[in-house]
Structure formats: C-alpha cells, structure tokens
Design an enzyme around this catalytic site. Structure first.
Site, mmCIF file in Angstrom:
data_model
loop_
_atom_site.group_PDB
_atom_site.id
_atom_site.type_symbol
_atom_site.label_atom_id
_atom_site.label_comp_id
_atom_site.label_asym_id
_atom_site.label_seq_id
_atom_site.Cartn_x
_atom_site.Cartn_y
_atom_site.Cartn_z
ATOM 1 N N TYR A 188 3.224 10.543 0.736
ATOM 2 C CA TYR A 188 4.491 9.058 1.451
ATOM 3 C C TYR A 188 5.398 9.123 0.565
ATOM 4 O O TYR A 188 6.953 9.366 1.135
ATOM 5 C CB TYR A 188 3.997 7.454 1.868
ATOM 6 N N HIS A 232 -6.821 9.947 -2.375
ATOM 7 C CA HIS A 232 -6.673 9.856 -1.001
ATOM 8 C C HIS A 232 -7.730 10.257 0.242
ATOM 9 O O HIS A 232 -7.754 9.781 1.352
ATOM 10 C CB HIS A 232 -5.345 10.207 -0.595
ATOM 11 N N ASP A 275 0.913 -1.033 -0.101
ATOM 12 C CA ASP A 275 -0.229 0.269 0.232
ATOM 13 C C ASP A 275 0.474 1.341 0.020
ATOM 14 O O ASP A 275 1.627 1.489 1.441
ATOM 15 C CB ASP A 275 -0.707 0.165 1.164
ATOM 16 N N LYS A 333 -1.897 5.934 -4.214
ATOM 17 C CA LYS A 333 -3.135 6.664 -3.986
ATOM 18 C C LYS A 333 -3.313 8.298 -4.491
ATOM 19 O O LYS A 333 -1.850 9.188 -4.632
ATOM 20 C CB LYS A 333 -3.457 7.034 -2.318
#
Length: 309
Positions: free
Chosen positions: A47, A107, A42, A76
């Site tokens: 990130y 997201h 994921d 996302k």
C-alpha cells in the site's frame, strides 16, 4: 467486540483498511478513527503508506490517545519478498515504528521476481506478464513466516487470497497454523465453502473488500457494487441503517472480520456503527440469495495474468 484467534490472541471484528489512502491523509484518518473507537488497522507493504501509518501511531502513543497493547496492527508480505521474509518484516516494522506486529500475512499465494525489500514492484516480462518466481515454494515462505513468531517479531501469522486447496496445503505443512485467511468476500461474492472450510479448521476469516469495493473498484476495475442491490436497500430501510452498514453487519454475523476502507470521516463513523443492531435469520437468508460469485478485486489488470483462472 473481538474474535479469539487459534493462538488465543484477540482481533477486533471491525478494522480500518488503509489500501488506496493518500499518504497526506493517512495521519489524520488514523488519529480520527482511533478517537471514534477503531482499534484494528489493516496495512500492507504494497500500500506504500506504512511510514505514514507509523507516524500516526507514534503520535497516538506519545499523546496518550491509545496504548500499543490496545491496538491490533496487521501488515503483509509482498509477492516479491517471499525469499526475504525476515528482511521484509523488519522493513515494515521500521516504517510502522513498531516492535512487533499483531498479524503478518502472506499477501498473495505467489512469489514474484525480487525487486528489493520494501519496493513492492511487480516486475513484468517483455510481454507485460508478471515475472513469477518458480524457485520459491509457498511452504518455504510459510516456514520463514513461522520463524518470525519464534523470534517475537510477530504474534500471529496468516495467509491472504488463498483458496481451499492452498489453505489445505498450508494446514498440512505448517508447524504454526495460519491464524487468519484474508479474502475478498461480500454479498455478491460470498464464498461460503471457503469461509466454512477455514472456520472449521480454526482459521479466522477477514473480509477484505467487504463492501464489494464500492466506487473505488468501479473506477479501477469497472465492477458493479453490491451496495445498490434492492435487497440490501430494502434491509437498510427496515433497520434504519445504510446499505453499507447492513453488509458489514452481515459479514460480522457470518463470523468474519470486516475491514472497510474510507477516507471520509462520516463514512468511517458509519462503518464503525454496526454493533448496535442484528440482522434476523430471514434477513441473512435474503442476503444469501443475492450471491453472484462476483469478484471485484482484479489484479490481473496490472499483472497481465489471471492468477484466479
């Protein structure tokens, strides 16, 4: 062990979340987790480690450790790219070094000021409050997500951090139904109504922060972890497992997919070893009784506005 999404694709019930993984550690962690049996990863543009994940995946494919079709890769769309869905998806694919995504999620259900594809900055105004873009609707964003499926860039599309009202709206305006709603849920924040609503309407639920964020969220948000709860500790003793394994097994038995994150190899292994035992109905009821309706992931800390208020 996998669940079948509403479009027929299968998603492993245990995945590895890469949020807050240091870039320098990502490659080794991904490769080691694949060796342990992980097949679901994921990711997210926000990130800021998609390129490092991509490097690890390329090595895994080239060395024959695993085939692309054996993995389930999620990433996302960030808030600032709601008006640039195609470009954002292609940017993530380029960084991940993939031809397609298994799952692409919105997201958060909010469009914010565009800061450049892939930058994932959260623009704040002079008062330190998130610059929300009121010109782009979630419906517009969703239809752009649907186009990704028809072009073959993405196999499944879904939503993340949507409540019942927003999920219902998405079901109403969608031509392609969301395959997944990824939400924070754990024993202290069970959200039974939302989970049951999604499952009733064919939307699978992925639990992000499935361990309540543990030490990381305590550090970032000052929240309390459910892993120290005496009920969970008692069940861990009963089953000769850790409290974390009890919580993950609980998540799986309530038909959610769990994506715990860890940067420690022993924890990675431990988190994956949750398919060899079962909680009883009595165990499940005990855990049901410790719900505090307690959210631990608090982006308001960074955005100057509580979107959940």
């Amino acid at each position: 062990m996998a669940i079948t999404l509403n479009n027929g694709f299968k998603m492993p019930v245990v995945g590895l979340g890469v949020w807050r993984m240091d870039k320098k550690d990502v490659k080794d962690l991904i490769l080691n987790s694949i060796k342990m049996g992980y097949r679901h990863f994921d990711c997210a543009a926000d990130y800021q480690n998609e390129a490092e994940v991509g490097e690890a995946l390329t090595e895994a494919f080239q060395t024959g450790l695993v085939k692309r079709e054996d993995l389930f890769i999620t990433t996302k769309l960030w808030n600032s790219d709601h008006g640039h869905v195609l470009e954002a998806c292609k940017d993530s694919l380029k960084k991940l070094r993939l031809d397609y995504l298994d799952l692409y999620l919105v997201h958060f259900p909010v469009a914010t000021k565009h800061t450049g594809v892939g930058t994932t900055a959260s623009a704040l105004d002079e008062d330190g409050v998130l610059e929300i873009d009121t010109a782009i609707s979630l419906e517009t964003t969703w239809h752009a997500m649907e186009d990704l499926v028809s072009t073959g860039l993405v196999r499944s599309i879904g939503i993340s951090n949507y409540d019942i009202f927003l999920t219902r709206d998405c079901l109403a305006y969608s031509k392609i139904k969301p395959a997944v709603n990824q939400i924070e849920t754990h024993p202290y924040f069970q959200r039974d109504s939302l989970v049951k609503f999604c499952l009733k309407h064919g939307i699978s639920v992925t639990a992000h922060t499935p361990l309540g964020g543990a030490a990381a969220n305590t550090e970032w948000f000052g929240t309390v972890s459910c892993l120290d709860d005496p009920v969970l500790k008692g069940l861990a003793e009963k089953h000769k497992k850790t409290a974390a394994q009890i919580v993950l097994r609980w998540g799986i038995q309530r038909n959610t997919v769990v994506i715990p994150k860890s940067s420690k190899l022993d924890r990675l292994k431990e988190n994956f070893q949750v398919l060899d035992f079962e909680l009883t109905e009595e165990d499940m009821q005990q855990i049901k009784g410790i719900d505090r309706k307690y959210r631990t992931n608090q982006p308001a800390k960074f955005w100057g506005v509580d979107l959940y208020a």
